[in-house]
Design a protein around this motif. Sequence first.
Motif, PDB file in Angstrom:
ATOM      1  N   GLU A   1       0.831  -1.204   0.000  1.00 56.10           N
ATOM      2  CA  GLU A   1       0.000   0.000   0.000  1.00 56.10           C
ATOM      3  C   GLU A   1       0.870   1.261   0.000  1.00 56.10           C
ATOM      4  OE1 GLU A   1      -3.515   0.536  -0.170  1.00 56.10           O
ATOM      5  OE2 GLU A   1      -3.188  -1.470  -0.980  1.00 56.10           O
TER       6      GLU A   1
ATOM      7  N   ASN B   1       0.971   4.086  -2.829  1.00 56.07           N
ATOM      8  CA  ASN B   1       0.879   5.520  -2.549  1.00 56.07           C
ATOM      9  C   ASN B   1       1.941   6.290  -3.335  1.00 56.07           C
ATOM     10  OD1 ASN B   1      -1.235   5.105  -0.814  1.00 56.07           O
ATOM     11  ND2 ASN B   1      -0.108   5.601   1.048  1.00 56.07           N
TER      12      ASN B   1
ATOM     13  N   ASP C   1      -1.264  10.019   4.631  1.00 54.22           N
ATOM     14  CA  ASP C   1      -1.470   8.803   3.836  1.00 54.22           C
ATOM     15  C   ASP C   1      -0.541   7.668   4.245  1.00 54.22           C
ATOM     16  OD1 ASP C   1      -3.458   9.954   2.176  1.00 54.22           O
ATOM     17  OD2 ASP C   1      -1.890  10.947   1.000  1.00 54.22           O
ATOM     18  N   THR C   2       0.600   8.016   4.838  1.00 53.35           N
ATOM     19  CA  THR C   2       1.606   6.985   5.122  1.00 53.35           C
ATOM     20  C   THR C   2       1.667   6.560   6.578  1.00 53.35           C
ATOM     21  OG1 THR C   2       3.322   8.653   5.416  1.00 53.35           O
ATOM     22  CG2 THR C   2       3.033   7.761   3.205  1.00 53.35           C
TER      23      THR C   2
ATOM     24  N   ARG D   1       0.650   9.902  -3.595  1.00 50.60           N
ATOM     25  CA  ARG D   1      -0.058  10.209  -2.345  1.00 50.60           C
ATOM     26  C   ARG D   1       0.912   9.938  -1.196  1.00 50.60           C
ATOM     27  NH1 ARG D   1      -4.905   6.946  -1.421  1.00 50.60           N
ATOM     28  NH2 ARG D   1      -5.272   8.492   0.187  1.00 50.60           N
ATOM     29  N   CYS D   2       1.858  10.826  -1.032  1.00 44.73           N
ATOM     30  CA  CYS D   2       2.956  10.597  -0.102  1.00 44.73           C
ATOM     31  C   CYS D   2       2.926  11.481   1.132  1.00 44.73           C
ATOM     32  CB  CYS D   2       4.285  10.771  -0.846  1.00 44.73           C
ATOM     33  SG  CYS D   2       4.452   9.653  -2.263  1.00 44.73           S
TER      34      CYS D   2
ATOM     35  N   CYS E   1       7.358  11.861  -1.748  1.00 45.33           N
ATOM     36  CA  CYS E   1       7.497  10.544  -2.368  1.00 45.33           C
ATOM     37  C   CYS E   1       8.929  10.019  -2.359  1.00 45.33           C
ATOM     38  CB  CYS E   1       6.908  10.559  -3.774  1.00 45.33           C
ATOM     39  SG  CYS E   1       5.090  10.613  -3.745  1.00 45.33           S
TER      40      CYS E   1
END
Length: 141
Positions: free
Chosen positions: A53, A57, A67-68, A62-63, A117
């Motif tokens: 996942e 991301n 999100d993480t 989506r970093c 990212c």
Amino acid sequence: MSRSTQARRYLALFLVGLLVGAIATTMALRAIEARQDHFDQAVMRVQQWHVNELAANIESNRCAATDTLPHLRTLRALADDLEPAFPDLRDDARYMQHASSMRAAVDNALASPPMNCPGLSATVQNVREACKACHQDFRGS
């Protein structure tokens, strides 16, 4: 009764016996499998899912920490279950070192969460390297 009628009855009885035997064997095998402990496989699969996942991301850009961090927190909680998941390896110094390396990789990411990212990519790489090192020693892959 004619011979063909008797032969049909014996064939029907034989087929019923085969069917009952196949059903009983399937039930017995499933009961044996249900009694096995699958905790080790579950821990590995859930860890793999969270790492995948995080990689997804990165691919979808989506970093952000929001999100993480949930994935990293879960990976850290699962890292605490590495020794209980593999009780036969608890006394193996190499395994203990690998489990500690996994926790350290995730702890580093949580102490300084990746905000972009490239940072997340480095984190995912570190976690995957920790996994790979253990797998090379204990799974041969």
